[in-house]
Design a protein around this motif. Structure first.
Motif, PDB file in Angstrom:
ATOM      1  N   VAL A 162       0.842  -1.206   0.000  1.00 52.80           N
ATOM      2  CA  VAL A 162       0.000   0.000   0.000  1.00 52.80           C
ATOM      3  C   VAL A 162       0.874   1.251   0.000  1.00 52.80           C
ATOM      4  N   VAL A 163       1.945   1.248   0.803  1.00 53.39           N
ATOM      5  CA  VAL A 163       2.852   2.406   0.862  1.00 53.39           C
ATOM      6  C   VAL A 163       3.516   2.619  -0.496  1.00 53.39           C
ATOM      7  N   LEU A 164       3.964   1.544  -1.125  1.00 51.51           N
ATOM      8  CA  LEU A 164       4.629   1.668  -2.425  1.00 51.51           C
ATOM      9  C   LEU A 164       3.654   2.169  -3.488  1.00 51.51           C
ATOM     10  N   ILE A 165       2.456   1.633  -3.478  1.00 49.54           N
ATOM     11  CA  ILE A 165       1.451   2.094  -4.444  1.00 49.54           C
ATOM     12  C   ILE A 165       1.108   3.562  -4.193  1.00 49.54           C
ATOM     13  N   ALA A 166       1.009   3.946  -2.908  1.00 45.19           N
ATOM     14  CA  ALA A 166       0.700   5.340  -2.574  1.00 45.19           C
ATOM     15  C   ALA A 166       1.780   6.279  -3.084  1.00 45.19           C
ATOM     16  N   ALA A 167       3.054   5.839  -3.029  1.00 42.39           N
ATOM     17  CA  ALA A 167       4.149   6.673  -3.539  1.00 42.39           C
ATOM     18  C   ALA A 167       3.991   6.911  -5.038  1.00 42.39           C
ATOM     19  N   VAL A 168       3.609   5.852  -5.758  1.00 38.45           N
ATOM     20  CA  VAL A 168       3.404   5.995  -7.206  1.00 38.45           C
ATOM     21  C   VAL A 168       2.201   6.889  -7.488  1.00 38.45           C
ATOM     22  N   VAL A 169       1.132   6.675  -6.746  1.00 32.70           N
ATOM     23  CA  VAL A 169      -0.081   7.485  -6.947  1.00 32.70           C
ATOM     24  C   VAL A 169       0.201   8.955  -6.678  1.00 32.70           C
ATOM     25  N   LEU A 170       0.954   9.223  -5.595  1.00 34.84           N
ATOM     26  CA  LEU A 170       1.274  10.621  -5.288  1.00 34.84           C
ATOM     27  C   LEU A 170       2.133  11.236  -6.381  1.00 34.84           C
ATOM     28  N   GLY A 171       3.161  10.495  -6.816  1.00 38.80           N
ATOM     29  CA  GLY A 171       4.000  11.016  -7.902  1.00 38.80           C
ATOM     30  C   GLY A 171       3.203  11.256  -9.164  1.00 38.80           C
ATOM     31  N   LEU A 172       2.303  10.326  -9.479  1.00 37.75           N
ATOM     32  CA  LEU A 172       1.476  10.475 -10.684  1.00 37.75           C
ATOM     33  C   LEU A 172       0.517  11.649 -10.553  1.00 37.75           C
ATOM     34  N   ALA A 173      -0.077  11.799  -9.374  1.00 42.81           N
ATOM     35  CA  ALA A 173      -1.012  12.905  -9.162  1.00 42.81           C
ATOM     36  C   ALA A 173      -0.315  14.251  -9.322  1.00 42.81           C
ATOM     37  N   VAL A 174       0.908  14.353  -8.780  1.00 43.17           N
ATOM     38  CA  VAL A 174       1.644  15.621  -8.870  1.00 43.17           C
ATOM     39  C   VAL A 174       1.997  15.936 -10.315  1.00 43.17           C
ATOM     40  N   THR A 175       2.500  14.946 -11.049  1.00 43.55           N
ATOM     41  CA  THR A 175       2.905  15.210 -12.434  1.00 43.55           C
ATOM     42  C   THR A 175       1.707  15.544 -13.318  1.00 43.55           C
ATOM     43  N   VAL A 176       0.607  14.821 -13.130  1.00 49.84           N
ATOM     44  CA  VAL A 176      -0.591  15.094 -13.938  1.00 49.84           C
ATOM     45  C   VAL A 176      -1.159  16.471 -13.610  1.00 49.84           C
ATOM     46  N   LEU A 177      -1.230  16.803 -12.322  1.00 53.72           N
ATOM     47  CA  LEU A 177      -1.762  18.109 -11.936  1.00 53.72           C
ATOM     48  C   LEU A 177      -0.860  19.230 -12.425  1.00 53.72           C
ATOM     49  N   ALA A 178       0.476  19.053 -12.276  1.00 54.30           N
ATOM     50  CA  ALA A 178       1.403  20.088 -12.747  1.00 54.30           C
ATOM     51  C   ALA A 178       1.284  20.269 -14.257  1.00 54.30           C
ATOM     52  N   THR A 179       1.124  19.163 -14.977  1.00 54.82           N
ATOM     53  CA  THR A 179       0.959  19.249 -16.434  1.00 54.82           C
ATOM     54  C   THR A 179      -0.319  19.998 -16.792  1.00 54.82           C
ATOM     55  N   ALA A 180      -1.398  19.696 -16.083  1.00 52.34           N
ATOM     56  CA  ALA A 180      -2.677  20.347 -16.369  1.00 52.34           C
ATOM     57  C   ALA A 180      -2.599  21.848 -16.121  1.00 52.34           C
ATOM     58  N   ILE A 181      -1.948  22.231 -15.017  1.00 51.99           N
ATOM     59  CA  ILE A 181      -1.835  23.660 -14.690  1.00 51.99           C
ATOM     60  C   ILE A 181      -0.954  24.367 -15.695  1.00 51.99           C
ATOM     61  N   ALA A 182       0.198  23.739 -16.022  1.00 49.38           N
ATOM     62  CA  ALA A 182       1.144  24.384 -16.943  1.00 49.38           C
ATOM     63  C   ALA A 182       0.567  24.517 -18.344  1.00 49.38           C
ATOM     64  N   ALA A 183      -0.270  23.547 -18.749  1.00 43.65           N
ATOM     65  CA  ALA A 183      -0.801  23.572 -20.117  1.00 43.65           C
ATOM     66  C   ALA A 183      -2.137  24.279 -20.223  1.00 43.65           C
ATOM     67  N   ARG A 184      -2.697  24.700 -19.104  1.00 40.60           N
ATOM     68  CA  ARG A 184      -4.054  25.248 -19.118  1.00 40.60           C
ATOM     69  C   ARG A 184      -4.179  26.423 -20.089  1.00 40.60           C
TER      70      ARG A 184
END
Length: 832
Positions: A364-386
């Motif tokens: 669960v901890v390992l999956i959470a690390a991936v989910v957090l990293g993915l959430a940050v990159t996707v959100l940063a991409t969305a904001i930067a490309a908005r």
């Protein structure tokens, strides 16, 4: 369609995604590693069960439990908080026999557990990574500890665990709070309880050695075939109001608290590690992804012109970053496990965590690390490309060569809120207390976020000032100055990670240095009147013999202990000292109120604790001593020199009676010139040292902070190099145009060198301002003095190291990009 386009985009533009891949890989690795550390310490068991062979264990309270009630109008809300003790209050001496008479009980075994110190010919004897704990011989069967060789102990003898490595027939010296005892090793036992090394004395002598009026626990064995529930209920009824019956996995909590691993401190440490790495990872990852998207404005504009809708572009970018992040997670998770193991090993060496601490893997901890990293990159991409995917294609193309409009109002509002939060933390939270370092990190993080939110609004003017100075250095300098002023967004993207690197790591490192310096200054002031310090652990009676030497004119015996204080319904554990003084003052606690005249029923309190609790001389607060004894003590003094010593000072006799160890840990002496020789002649095994020595705990704590700085520094350093490389690589067309205009590679290198210098200086100035605000405030909270640093050389080394890294990170990519072969073909042909 968008899936295929995203996959093709990643496949054909691998070079452009390398920076994002590397940053995501590091972020996921660090978040996974620190997450595993925190998970492991939260779920770490108490260790081996020393009462494994018992059906139940009867013991007194091992924690201070406080319950508070608050009226919420329609209902009353209650909260229960507890704090684990470091000792155990003895049970009544006759309780063992009474329990043995309870129906269904086959046997009741009294367990006397008490810490001891062993030495052989004056040399300490210890088992690796274990505390030495003594018991009566009858309790050896409770684990069990079977005899390997020799025989059961008789009075004047002991049996040792094999881990000590002492053979049968050897004479050892056993030091307890009752005195020093020379005993013969009668036998050696096998068996192992993690973190404990067992010493067994004769049952007839255990009370004499321990000084305990009764057992610390009673182990119970039930008769075969008896109804367990009925027997346990009878036991519970018999000890109601006196003790608790522990069964199953709960039996281990009946052990001596000081012998059971305590992970409270480790939870705070690894929680802080997760906070640092998480913030740095999210901050840097967001900046890297945003910068990478900004460099693709031209490509996005062309896709818009070709008919792609904003929704399609957003989906394409989201799929691309998802593929890159998931690919980065493949090596990132195993690397995170390795990081967790390395950090845990280092913290075990420093003593910051119990020696038996191990890293536990959790999916669960390992999956959470991936989910957090993915959430940050996707959100940063969305904001930067908005903005890029919504504005007209012609406008997007124009903004690839000119800075786009930046909404100032949202940036200013966000930065104002973040700065107000940082000011509130620095001004309202007591930075001089135990949470000062953590609050310093939080306030610095808020200020960094505020600086990033302002972006060009704060970096632009600073860049303009630095750039004008750089513009003095000829035409190349003027060109570099103009380029940095014209493209402030690029300077922001590159400078902010470098600012983060200096500000966060500088704040932690410098605050740690200041704390070490203040502690050292208080240690020196506290012991300035002493001539020597005897550092051997000794019984209070032995210390009395030392102070009776004719050469001694004054003494102060200190005994380290822990005391629990009621913090508005929450029990809090504080470091404390027992103190006994004779003759001339040998320690100076810097008394600010009252008089340090300790006697029965009195206590002295540190300034921060007195201020936090509103205590004054004459007040009678409630305390719980190491063994859980509740007592009211009268405050007779408030003192200032508490760092490295403790927040409370009690009479030494009170500590000796209620702390299971109960030994003098330091003895400070004043006397005639022959004092050292007299002490060494009478007690040759007692180490006589400088009175200002003995700050090992502070040094270990600083080493732990330095390890956390190293982790953060390593990550941010790679992120800085990565960010510079992305920014430089994105300017290939610009460099090609300059080459076509007649610029030589040497001129371009010189221009980029000056741009890098401008960016590095801007980052260091901004980082210095942010860290200086936090460090200076932290310093004032410690002792009223404003400092930017405690050790100038370390500050300059950090400043120079970060600056050099930034320079290398900017110069090396430029050398790779500005080559005829690496520039667009038009430039290469023009060169020819």
């Amino acid at each position: 369609m968008m899936r295929k386009l995203a996959a093709a985009g990643v496949r054909h533009r691998l070079g452009s995604f390398v920076g994002t891949f590397l940053t995501a890989f590091l972020a996921i690795a660090l978040i996974a590693g620190s997450g595993l550390l925190l998970w492991s310490v939260l779920t770490q068991g108490p260790g081996g069960n020393r009462f494994a062979a018992a059906d139940a264990v009867v013991a007194g309270d091992r924690s201070v439990v406080l319950t508070t009630a608050s009226d919420k109008g329609d209902k009353v809300k209650t909260k229960t908080k507890e704090e684990r003790l470091t000792g155990a209050e003895p049970l009544p001496a006759g309780l063992t026999g009474e329990l043995a008479a309870v129906p269904g009980v086959a046997a009741a075994v009294a367990d006397y557990a008490f810490p001891v110190a062993l030495d052989l010919g004056g040399e300490p004897v210890r088992a690796p990574d274990a505390a030495s704990v003594a018991h009566g011989w009858s309790s050896a069967a409770l684990t069990p500890y079977p005899l390997r060789e020799g025989a059961a102990p008789r009075p004047g003898e002991v049996v040792l665990q094999a881990a000590f490595g002492v053979p049968v027939g050897q004479s050892v010296r056993l030091t307890t709070r009752t005195g020093v005892h020379d005993l013969l090793v009668a036998g050696v036992v096998d068996g192992d309880v993690p973190g404990q090394a067992a010493v067994f004395a004769a049952d007839e002598q255990v009370a004499e050695l321990s000084g305990l009026p009764g057992p610390t626990a009673v182990a119970v064995r039930l008769e075969p075939g008896v109804d367990t529930g009925t027997a346990l209920a009878a036991l519970g009824e018999r000890v109601r109001g006196t003790a608790t019956v522990h069964t199953g996995a709960d039996r281990v909590t009946a052990d001596l608290p000081g012998a059971v691993p305590d992970y409270i401190g480790a939870i705070s440490i690894f929680g802080f590690v997760l906070g640092i790495t998480g913030f740095a990872a999210v901050f840097v990852l967001t900046g890297t992804v945003s910068l990478a998207v900004q460099q693709r404005l031209r490509e996005l504009a062309l896709l818009r012109a070709a008919g792609a809708t904003p929704r399609q572009l957003r989906r394409m970018l989201r799929l691309e970053i998802t593929l890159v992040t998931l690919a980065a997670a493949v090596p990132g998770l195993p690397c995170g496990i390795v990081v967790a193991e390395l950090v845990a090993a280092r913290f075990r060496d420093l003593g910051a965590v119990p020696p038996q601490f191990t890293v536990s893997l959790n999916a669960v901890v390992l999956i959470a690390a991936v989910v957090l990293g993915l959430a940050v990159t996707v959100l940063a991409t969305a904001i930067a490309a908005r903005r890029a995917v919504r504005i007209a294609p012609t406008q997007a193309l124009r903004e690839t060569v000119t800075a786009g409009r930046v909404g100032k109002a949202p940036r200013i509002v966000l930065a104002t809120v973040l700065t107000a939060g940082a000011v509130a933390v620095l001004s309202l939270v007591p930075l001089g207390g135990p949470f000062g370092m953590g609050m310093g990190f939080i306030s610095c993080s808020l200020l960094l976020c505020a600086a990033a939110a302002l972006g060009p609004l704060v970096v632009g003017p600073l860049t303009a000032v630095v750039a004008r100075v750089a513009g003095v250095a000829g035409a190349t300098g003027r060109l570099a100055s103009a380029m940095t002023r014209a493209d402030s967004r690029r300077v922001v993207g590159v400078a902010i990670p470098l600012t983060l690197m200096f500000a966060i790591n500088g704040t932690m490192l410098l605050n740690g240095d200041i704390l070490t310096e203040v502690t050292g200054d208080q240690q020196a002031a506290r012991t300035a009147t002493a001539t020597v310090r005897v550092a051997a652990a000794m019984p209070l009676g032995t210390a009395t013999e030392v102070t009776a030497l004719p050469e001694v004119t004054g003494s102060a015996a200190t005994m380290a202990t822990r005391v629990v204080v009621d913090q508005e319904g929450k029990p809090e554990d504080y470091a404390a000292q027992g103190l006994r003084t004779t003759g001339e003052p040998a320690v100076d606690l810097g008394v600010r109120q009252g008089e340090l005249a300790l006697r029965d029923g009195t206590v002295a309190v540190s300034e921060p604790l007195a201020e936090a609790r509103g205590w004054h001389v004459g007040d009678r607060p409630v305390f719980w001593l190491a063994d859980g004894t509740r007592t009211e003590l009268t405050v007779v003094a408030v003192y200032a020199n508490w760092r490295g010593f403790g927040d409370l000072v009690l009479p030494a006799d009170l500590v000796a009676a209620h702390d299971p160890r109960g030994l003098v840990t330091s003895l400070y002496l004043r006397g005639t010139p022959g004092l050292v020789a007299a002490v060494e002649h009478r007690w040759p095994a007692a180490p006589v040292t400088d009175p200002r020595a003995g700050a090992a705990d502070v040094q270990n704590q600083q080493a732990a902070w330095e390890l956390m700085v190293a982790i953060s520094l390593g990550f941010t350093a790679i992120a800085v190099v990565n960010t510079f490389a992305i920014a430089t690589g994105a300017r290939r067309r610009e460099f090609a145009d300059l080459r076509l205009a007649g610029a030589t590679p040497r001129q371009l290198h010189r221009m980029l060198d000056r741009e890098t210098l401008i960016t590095v200086v801007v980052a260091l100035v901004l980082g210095g301002v942010l860290s200086g605000a936090v460090v200076g405030t932290f310093s004032v909270a410690q002792d009223g003095q404003w400092r930017l640093f405690a050790e100038p050389l370390r500050y300059l080394a950090l400043l120079g190291g970060v600056g050099l890294l930034g320079a290398i990170a900017g110069i090396v990519p430029a050398r790779v990009v500005i080559r005829p072969r690496s520039l667009p073909s038009g430039a290469a042909r023009a060169d020819g």
